[in-house]
Design a protein around this motif. Structure first.
Motif, short mmCIF file in Angstrom:
data_model
loop_
_atom_site.label_atom_id
_atom_site.label_comp_id
_atom_site.label_asym_id
_atom_site.label_seq_id
_atom_site.Cartn_x
_atom_site.Cartn_y
_atom_site.Cartn_z
N PHE A 97 -7.95 -1.98 1.04
CA PHE A 97 -6.76 -1.17 0.77
C PHE A 97 -6.15 -0.65 2.07
O PHE A 97 -4.93 -0.74 2.27
CB PHE A 97 -7.15 0.00 -0.14
CG PHE A 97 -6.11 1.08 -0.25
CD1 PHE A 97 -4.97 0.87 -1.01
CD2 PHE A 97 -6.27 2.28 0.41
CE1 PHE A 97 -3.99 1.86 -1.10
CE2 PHE A 97 -5.31 3.28 0.31
CZ PHE A 97 -4.17 3.07 -0.44
N VAL A 98 -6.98 -0.13 2.97
CA VAL A 98 -6.49 0.35 4.26
C VAL A 98 -5.81 -0.78 5.03
O VAL A 98 -4.73 -0.60 5.61
CB VAL A 98 -7.64 0.96 5.08
CG1 VAL A 98 -7.20 1.25 6.52
CG2 VAL A 98 -8.14 2.24 4.43
N ALA A 99 -6.43 -1.95 5.03
CA ALA A 99 -5.86 -3.10 5.73
C ALA A 99 -4.51 -3.49 5.14
O ALA A 99 -3.56 -3.80 5.88
CB ALA A 99 -6.83 -4.28 5.68
N ALA A 100 -4.40 -3.46 3.80
CA ALA A 100 -3.13 -3.82 3.16
C ALA A 100 -2.04 -2.81 3.48
O ALA A 100 -0.90 -3.19 3.77
CB ALA A 100 -3.34 -3.92 1.64
N VAL A 101 -2.38 -1.53 3.45
CA VAL A 101 -1.40 -0.48 3.78
C VAL A 101 -0.90 -0.65 5.21
O VAL A 101 0.29 -0.45 5.49
CB VAL A 101 -2.03 0.91 3.58
CG1 VAL A 101 -1.16 2.00 4.18
CG2 VAL A 101 -2.26 1.19 2.09
#
Length: 242
Positions: A97-101
């Protein structure tokens, strides 16, 4: 580069930060040292854009944090003293999720996350929900999320508090690698020995003001790298810091 200019922050009648100015240049790890209530966490939360100042400015890699918050925060990593998560996500899901954001390449982000998780001793816990994690494990996951994108500016608020010895060694190795790559790191700690060994410069806060700035050469710092006790630890446990 991180630049804080004339930063003031009040909580009612209490002035937590009083006209604080400092800069951290690329390639430097600056230590933020002070007693409880000195203003360290307030400074880092304000520099991370989590709360507005009453006066002053913060620039991240040359971008004004409050004038262009999205652009500035893309260049920033922040490991909080008390991190919060989406508790039902696993560590693996949270880092995805952090990587996608942050718009990271998924495959590259997975590989970097796996490397960091291994180094910090979380590789066998990646599919568990975060609400199962201990305090130290949560702090490790917060640190990994903060450095995942190799930010130009990194803020660490008591980032290694709660780490076991192996995890702390791996994290310090990562911090030194980031600085060697041009990251500007502002690292707060209550532990003077950590500041002594890790940081290039110490900024002493007292009563919400910068009381003194001390260069590494001035305080007679020990050589950078592993301490004798850390070397003995690695003899027993094996090289976990890559």
């Amino acid at each position: 580069m991180l630049r804080v200019s004339g930063l003031t922050r009040r909580y009612g009648a209490l002035t937590a930060l009083d006209d604080v100015s400092l800069a951290v240049v690329p390639g430097e790890i600056a230590g933020l040292l002070g007693a409880n209530g000195a203003g360290k966490s307030t400074l880092l939360r304000t520099a991370a854009g989590l709360q507005p100042p009453d006066a002053g400015t913060v620039t991240i890699d040359g971008i004004d944090l409050w004038a262009s918050p999205i652009e500035a925060k893309r260049r920033l990593g922040y490991a909080a003293e008390e991190p919060s998560f989406y508790e039902e996500l696993s560590a693996e899901e949270y880092l995805a999720f952090v990587a996608a954001v942050r718009g990271l390449d998924p495959a590259a982000a997975r590989a970097r996350a796996a490397d960091l998780l291994e180094g910090l001793g979380l590789a066998n816990r990646t599919r568990e929900p975060v609400h199962h994690f201990s305090h130290g494990m949560r702090k490790k996951l917060s640190f990994i999320a903060a450095v995942l994108h190799r930010p130009p500016v990194l803020l660490c608020d008591e980032a290694l508090e709660g780490f076991d010895a192996g995890g702390a060694l791996a994290a310090k190795t990562e911090l030194r690698a980031l600085a060697a790559g041009g990251c500007a790191v502002l690292f707060s700690s209550h532990v003077t020995e950590t500041i002594e060994r890790l940081c290039d410069r110490a900024v002493l806060l007292h009563g919400g003001r910068v009381a003194r700035v001390i260069e590494r050469s001035t305080w007679g710092a020990p050589p950078s790298g592993l301490s004798p006790l850390e070397r003995e630890f690695l003899v027993v446990t094996g090289p976990s810091t890559r």
